[in-house]
Enzyme design. Structure first.
Site, PDB file in Angstrom:
ATOM      1  N   GLY A   1      36.750   4.622  56.956  1.00 28.42           N
ATOM      2  CA  GLY A   1      36.410   3.226  56.671  1.00 28.42           C
ATOM      3  C   GLY A   1      34.914   2.985  56.732  1.00 28.42           C
ATOM      4  O   GLY A   1      34.458   1.946  57.192  1.00 28.42           O
TER       5      GLY A   1
ATOM      6  N   ALA B   1      31.982   4.647  51.891  1.00 21.04           N
ATOM      7  CA  ALA B   1      32.765   5.340  50.854  1.00 21.04           C
ATOM      8  C   ALA B   1      34.219   4.880  50.868  1.00 21.04           C
ATOM      9  O   ALA B   1      34.798   4.579  49.819  1.00 21.04           O
ATOM     10  CB  ALA B   1      32.677   6.853  51.052  1.00 21.04           C
TER      11      ALA B   1
ATOM     12  N   SER C   1      38.808   5.035  62.346  1.00 20.98           N
ATOM     13  CA  SER C   1      38.853   5.145  63.794  1.00 20.98           C
ATOM     14  C   SER C   1      37.641   4.448  64.402  1.00 20.98           C
ATOM     15  O   SER C   1      36.507   4.879  64.199  1.00 20.98           O
ATOM     16  CB  SER C   1      38.870   6.634  64.167  1.00 20.98           C
ATOM     17  OG  SER C   1      38.441   6.794  65.490  1.00 20.98           O
TER      18      SER C   1
ATOM     19  N   VAL D   1      24.234   4.203  58.462  1.00 15.31           N
ATOM     20  CA  VAL D   1      22.987   4.081  57.699  1.00 15.31           C
ATOM     21  C   VAL D   1      23.379   4.022  56.211  1.00 15.31           C
ATOM     22  O   VAL D   1      24.551   3.998  55.885  1.00 15.31           O
ATOM     23  CB  VAL D   1      22.024   5.259  57.967  1.00 15.31           C
ATOM     24  CG1 VAL D   1      21.323   5.097  59.277  1.00 15.31           C
ATOM     25  CG2 VAL D   1      22.754   6.581  57.871  1.00 15.31           C
TER      26      VAL D   1
ATOM     27  N   ALA E   1      19.962   1.322  51.157  1.00 13.92           N
ATOM     28  CA  ALA E   1      19.183   1.085  49.936  1.00 13.92           C
ATOM     29  C   ALA E   1      19.988   1.598  48.754  1.00 13.92           C
ATOM     30  O   ALA E   1      20.602   2.666  48.817  1.00 13.92           O
ATOM     31  CB  ALA E   1      17.845   1.816  50.015  1.00 13.92           C
TER      32      ALA E   1
ATOM     33  N   LYS F   1      15.652  -5.191  45.510  1.00 18.96           N
ATOM     34  CA  LYS F   1      14.851  -3.969  45.443  1.00 18.96           C
ATOM     35  C   LYS F   1      14.453  -3.705  43.993  1.00 18.96           C
ATOM     36  O   LYS F   1      15.326  -3.640  43.122  1.00 18.96           O
ATOM     37  CB  LYS F   1      15.687  -2.811  46.015  1.00 18.96           C
ATOM     38  CG  LYS F   1      15.060  -1.446  45.840  1.00 18.96           C
ATOM     39  CD  LYS F   1      15.883  -0.357  46.493  1.00 18.96           C
ATOM     40  CE  LYS F   1      15.342   1.015  46.151  1.00 18.96           C
ATOM     41  NZ  LYS F   1      16.185   2.113  46.630  1.00 18.96           N
TER      42      LYS F   1
ATOM     43  N   PRO G   1       9.526   2.601  39.794  1.00 16.09           N
ATOM     44  CA  PRO G   1      10.250   1.354  39.540  1.00 16.09           C
ATOM     45  C   PRO G   1      11.621   1.591  38.906  1.00 16.09           C
ATOM     46  O   PRO G   1      11.856   2.630  38.307  1.00 16.09           O
ATOM     47  CB  PRO G   1       9.334   0.643  38.538  1.00 16.09           C
ATOM     48  CG  PRO G   1       8.694   1.754  37.763  1.00 16.09           C
ATOM     49  CD  PRO G   1       8.592   2.939  38.692  1.00 16.09           C
TER      50      PRO G   1
ATOM     51  N   LEU H   1      30.090  11.202  52.238  1.00 21.69           N
ATOM     52  CA  LEU H   1      29.550  12.318  53.021  1.00 21.69           C
ATOM     53  C   LEU H   1      30.561  13.462  53.125  1.00 21.69           C
ATOM     54  O   LEU H   1      30.171  14.612  53.339  1.00 21.69           O
ATOM     55  CB  LEU H   1      29.136  11.824  54.400  1.00 21.69           C
ATOM     56  CG  LEU H   1      28.088  10.689  54.380  1.00 21.69           C
ATOM     57  CD1 LEU H   1      27.856  10.134  55.775  1.00 21.69           C
ATOM     58  CD2 LEU H   1      26.774  11.170  53.768  1.00 21.69           C
TER      59      LEU H   1
ATOM     60  N   ILE I   1      25.110   6.316  47.732  1.00 19.38           N
ATOM     61  CA  ILE I   1      26.102   5.280  47.417  1.00 19.38           C
ATOM     62  C   ILE I   1      26.423   5.350  45.923  1.00 19.38           C
ATOM     63  O   ILE I   1      27.570   5.168  45.505  1.00 19.38           O
ATOM     64  CB  ILE I   1      25.610   3.896  47.870  1.00 19.38           C
ATOM     65  CG1 ILE I   1      25.549   3.881  49.408  1.00 19.38           C
ATOM     66  CG2 ILE I   1      26.516   2.782  47.356  1.00 19.38           C
ATOM     67  CD1 ILE I   1      24.868   2.674  50.015  1.00 19.38           C
TER      68      ILE I   1
HETATM   69  P1  FAD Z   1      31.009   7.531  57.379  1.00 21.58           P
HETATM   70  O1  FAD Z   1      30.204   6.289  57.395  1.00 21.58           O
HETATM   71  O2  FAD Z   1      30.641   8.611  58.321  1.00 21.58           O
HETATM   72  O3  FAD Z   1      32.499   7.127  57.583  1.00 21.58           O
HETATM   73  C1  FAD Z   1      33.487   8.061  57.968  1.00 21.58           C
HETATM   74  C2  FAD Z   1      34.769   7.320  58.317  1.00 21.58           C
HETATM   75  O4  FAD Z   1      35.785   8.270  58.577  1.00 21.58           O
HETATM   76  C3  FAD Z   1      34.656   6.426  59.540  1.00 21.58           C
HETATM   77  O5  FAD Z   1      35.350   5.210  59.329  1.00 21.58           O
HETATM   78  C4  FAD Z   1      35.393   7.235  60.613  1.00 21.58           C
HETATM   79  O6  FAD Z   1      35.953   6.416  61.614  1.00 21.58           O
HETATM   80  C5  FAD Z   1      36.463   7.905  59.771  1.00 21.58           C
HETATM   81  N1  FAD Z   1      37.025   9.113  60.381  1.00 21.58           N
HETATM   82  C6  FAD Z   1      36.436  10.325  60.555  1.00 21.58           C
HETATM   83  N2  FAD Z   1      37.266  11.162  61.187  1.00 21.58           N
HETATM   84  C7  FAD Z   1      38.412  10.479  61.403  1.00 21.58           C
HETATM   85  C8  FAD Z   1      39.646  10.789  62.041  1.00 21.58           C
HETATM   86  N3  FAD Z   1      39.878  11.986  62.622  1.00 21.58           N
HETATM   87  N4  FAD Z   1      40.596   9.830  62.105  1.00 21.58           N
HETATM   88  C9  FAD Z   1      40.390   8.600  61.556  1.00 21.58           C
HETATM   89  N5  FAD Z   1      39.250   8.253  60.958  1.00 21.58           N
HETATM   90  C10 FAD Z   1      38.274   9.181  60.891  1.00 21.58           C
HETATM   91  N6  FAD Z   1      22.928   6.295  50.878  1.00 21.58           N
HETATM   92  C11 FAD Z   1      22.333   5.467  49.999  1.00 21.58           C
HETATM   93  O7  FAD Z   1      22.873   5.237  48.915  1.00 21.58           O
HETATM   94  N7  FAD Z   1      21.154   4.883  50.301  1.00 21.58           N
HETATM   95  C12 FAD Z   1      20.490   5.149  51.449  1.00 21.58           C
HETATM   96  O8  FAD Z   1      19.442   4.579  51.688  1.00 21.58           O
HETATM   97  C13 FAD Z   1      21.041   6.083  52.336  1.00 21.58           C
HETATM   98  N8  FAD Z   1      20.430   6.439  53.487  1.00 21.58           N
HETATM   99  C14 FAD Z   1      20.980   7.383  54.293  1.00 21.58           C
HETATM  100  C15 FAD Z   1      20.272   7.868  55.397  1.00 21.58           C
HETATM  101  C16 FAD Z   1      20.823   8.884  56.188  1.00 21.58           C
HETATM  102  C17 FAD Z   1      20.038   9.431  57.327  1.00 21.58           C
HETATM  103  C18 FAD Z   1      22.120   9.371  55.910  1.00 21.58           C
HETATM  104  C19 FAD Z   1      22.755  10.412  56.780  1.00 21.58           C
HETATM  105  C20 FAD Z   1      22.815   8.879  54.845  1.00 21.58           C
HETATM  106  C21 FAD Z   1      22.254   7.922  54.015  1.00 21.58           C
HETATM  107  N9  FAD Z   1      22.924   7.480  52.897  1.00 21.58           N
HETATM  108  C22 FAD Z   1      22.312   6.623  52.016  1.00 21.58           C
HETATM  109  C23 FAD Z   1      24.280   7.903  52.653  1.00 21.58           C
HETATM  110  C24 FAD Z   1      25.255   6.827  53.079  1.00 21.58           C
HETATM  111  O9  FAD Z   1      25.064   6.511  54.418  1.00 21.58           O
HETATM  112  C25 FAD Z   1      26.638   7.323  52.874  1.00 21.58           C
HETATM  113  O10 FAD Z   1      26.772   7.736  51.543  1.00 21.58           O
HETATM  114  C26 FAD Z   1      27.629   6.236  53.087  1.00 21.58           C
HETATM  115  O11 FAD Z   1      27.402   5.560  54.269  1.00 21.58           O
HETATM  116  C27 FAD Z   1      29.018   6.771  53.061  1.00 21.58           C
HETATM  117  O12 FAD Z   1      29.365   7.288  54.281  1.00 21.58           O
HETATM  118  P2  FAD Z   1      30.880   7.701  54.435  1.00 21.58           P
HETATM  119  O13 FAD Z   1      31.704   6.485  54.261  1.00 21.58           O
HETATM  120  O14 FAD Z   1      31.120   8.842  53.537  1.00 21.58           O
HETATM  121  O15 FAD Z   1      30.994   8.269  55.917  1.00 21.58           O
END
Ligand code: FAD
Length: 505
Positions: free
Chosen positions: A14, A17, A41, A49, A52, A80, A98, A334, A347
């Site tokens: 959640g 993504a 969870s 994070v 942008a 932006k 830009p 991720l 994103i």
């Molecule tokens: P997460 O936010 O890690 O979510 C994972 C989810 O899975 C959570 O809800 C967690 O609870 C759940 N989960 C995991 N294991 C379990 C389990 N066993 N049981 C139940 N639930 C579970 N993107 C941009 O487009 N612009 C930016 O400026 C940018 N800056 C960034 C800077 C950094 C340093 C990093 C690391 C990333 C950045 N990103 C950026 C990428 C962006 O943060 C991610 O693409 C975005 O947040 C998606 O994350 P996610 O949902 O894949 O993972």
């Protein structure tokens, strides 16, 4: 309409993504024909994070039918117009990448070729004078042209937002559309003994959730795609060596800039993302050249406002899963891979994965061509972004620290080598139609970092001198005129989309 055989969608995660996938799928494949369950969870949390974006997120909002001002209010958003890069070419250097093009293409030829003719004849070396986003950014201006004057060209833009508020906003979009949120930690995964497909996941409290299609949005751990299905990982850290980030929010001290700022530092770079209520900051670095404690100390010294939390370290490896769709699991965010946030592309990669999944969405069963097409398209998307990011590190005059000396002299992929050679000789970065970053982006970054092409397309010389001068003057005035039409970024936000939490009554 009868229920399709493949109708139970389970989203694991959640974060940004997971909720983006839930929102788009619930709109495209609505209840009651389809059921969507999202498991997250609270104990594990999200990466928190990723604040942008790039302009294509507007298309995503349009797909969902979201009102932009309501969205901006809910996520404490700012606008932006691009990214300001400081110290990348050399300490003290400053250029702007830009959203949008320079000038206007003439005679079917990209404007940058004409700019080169102009510059060679003694015209200003500041190519930002031909781009309204650059000019507006310099003066802290922003406004949607469609509202200001519908008869003038649009000015492309994107958003900065609070990542946790964005997930909350999307959740409030999804739940009324039938998406079921399930809180709990997945502790076990069940697979079909014959096919290897995932059949269900089990939570810590013993509850089992079954599905036909699983979307793995579990973050870096890749709970299904890697831990269960062992997809494998393509590691790109020899070209993109940064593997750590220290993130820390700070108090807002001045007007929110209508751009993200990226400042090259001794072992990587530092982001600055303005929101309505705070400023996001992070130091992205390589642990071979700096330890986490030093990076944390340095970023605290370099904040422009008081820190609002302790610095938080995030570890990553640049690259991607070898299979992003494996069996009945599609990985996004991720869980599918990571390219560092230098051009705010993660994103967008989530959005791209959602669009491709919708395009190849299985009806009653998953076929090999669906998986293969998805994997091919996503790999191409990752690959193109990768080359663009590497160019930022490779094309530099900096050798002042071991990190920058490594970057300047590192080997690069053949695809990027070919682009840089071609650009150096003819101002052509070999951009293909389907690529995210177009000619203007390559031009901004490569010339901004000191790579001036030796020549331009000969067609640019065919325009008679008087007409050429007149047109260049008009284009320059047009860009300045568009920028001047915009109000200050702060006043525009205050008028159109002030944060729901910050408005006092
Ligand atoms: P997460 O936010 O890690 O979510 C994972 C989810 O899975 C959570 O809800 C967690 O609870 C759940 N989960 C995991 N294991 C379990 C389990 N066993 N049981 C139940 N639930 C579970 N993107 C941009 O487009 N612009 C930016 O400026 C940018 N800056 C960034 C800077 C950094 C340093 C990093 C690391 C990333 C950045 N990103 C950026 C990428 C962006 O943060 C991610 O693409 C975005 O947040 C998606 O994350 P996610 O949902 O894949 O993972």
């Amino acid at each position: 309409m009868p229920k399709p055989a493949l109708s139970r969608i389970v989203i694991v995660g959640g974060g940004t993504a997971g909720w983006m996938a839930a929102a788009a799928l619930s709109k495209t494949f609505p209840a009651p024909l389809y059921s969507i369950t999202l498991i997250e969870s609270d104990e594990i949390g999200t990466v928190g994070v990723g604040e942008a974006t790039i302009p294509s997120i507007q298309t995503f909002n349009e797909l969902l039918g979201i009102d932009e001002n309501a969205f901006m209010k809910a996520v404490n958003g700012t606008f932006k117009l691009g990214i300001r890069f400081r110290n990348w070419k050399a300490p003290g250097s400053d250029y702007f990448h830009p959203f949008g093009v320079y000038g206007v293409d003439m005679g079917g030829l990209n404007f940058t070729h004409y700019w080169m003719r102009y510059h060679k004849a003694g015209g200003s070396g500041d190519f930002g004078l031909f781009n309204p986003q650059t000019l507006a950014s310099r003066e802290g201006r922003f406004g949607r042209m469609a509202e200001i004057n519908p008869n003038v060209p649009r000015v492309n833009y994107a958003f900065h937002f609070d990542a946790s508020l964005y997930a909350r906003f999307l959740r409030s979009y999804c739940e009324p559309r039938g998406v079921v949120r399930q809180e709990g930690r997945i502790t076990d995964v069940q697979q079909d003994a014959q096919s290897g497909d995932i059949t269900s996941v089990t939570l810590a409290d013993g509850k089992q959730i079954a599905g036909d299609l699983f979307i793995d949005c579990s973050g870096f751990r890749g709970l299904l795609i890697e831990q269960t299905l062992k997809s494998g990982y393509e590691d790109w850290s020899q070209w993109l060596p940064c593997n750590r980030a220290v993130a820390v929010p700070c108090e807002k001290v001045g007007p929110a800039t209508p751009y993200t700022q990226s400042t090259a530092q001794e072992a990587g770079w530092q982001w600055r993302i303005p929101l309505q209520h705070r400023t996001g900051n992070g130091y992205v670095f390589c642990d071979a050249y700096m330890d986490e404690g030093t990076a944390a100390d340095l970023i605290l010294q370099r904040l422009d406002g008081k820190a609002q939390a302790d610095p938080r370290v995030i570890r990553f490896t640049t690259g991607h899963r070898k299979q992003m769709w494996s069996r009945n699991v599609v990985a996004m965010g991720l869980a599918s891979g990571f390219l560092e946030p230098l051009e705010s592309t993660s994103i967008w990669l989530v959005q791209e994965a959602i669009v491709k999944l919708i395009r190849y969405f299985p009806k009653d069963r998953i076929t090999d061509p669906q998986r293969q097409n998805f994997n091919r398209d996503m790999l191409t998307a990752y690959d193109n972004v990768k080359d663009f990011l590497i160019a930022h590190y490779k094309v530099t005059e900096r050798e002042d620290t071991p990190f920058w000396a490594y970057c300047k002299h590192m080997d690069i992929p053949d695809s990027l080598k070919a682009r840089l050679d071609s650009f150096r000789e003819t101002n052509d970065a070999l951009v293909r139609h389907e690529e995210l970053f177009k000619e203007a982006s390559w031009f901004a970054v490569l010339v901004g970092q000191g790579l001036m092409p030796a020549a331009w397309h000969p067609m640019a010389d065919l325009m008679p001198e008087d007409e050429f001068r007149w047109r260049m003057q008009k284009v320059r005035e047009g860009s300045a005129g568009l920028a001047r039409m915009m109000p200050s970024h702060e006043s525009y936000i205050a008028k159109t989309c002030p944060s729901a939490q910050l408005v006092t009554v």
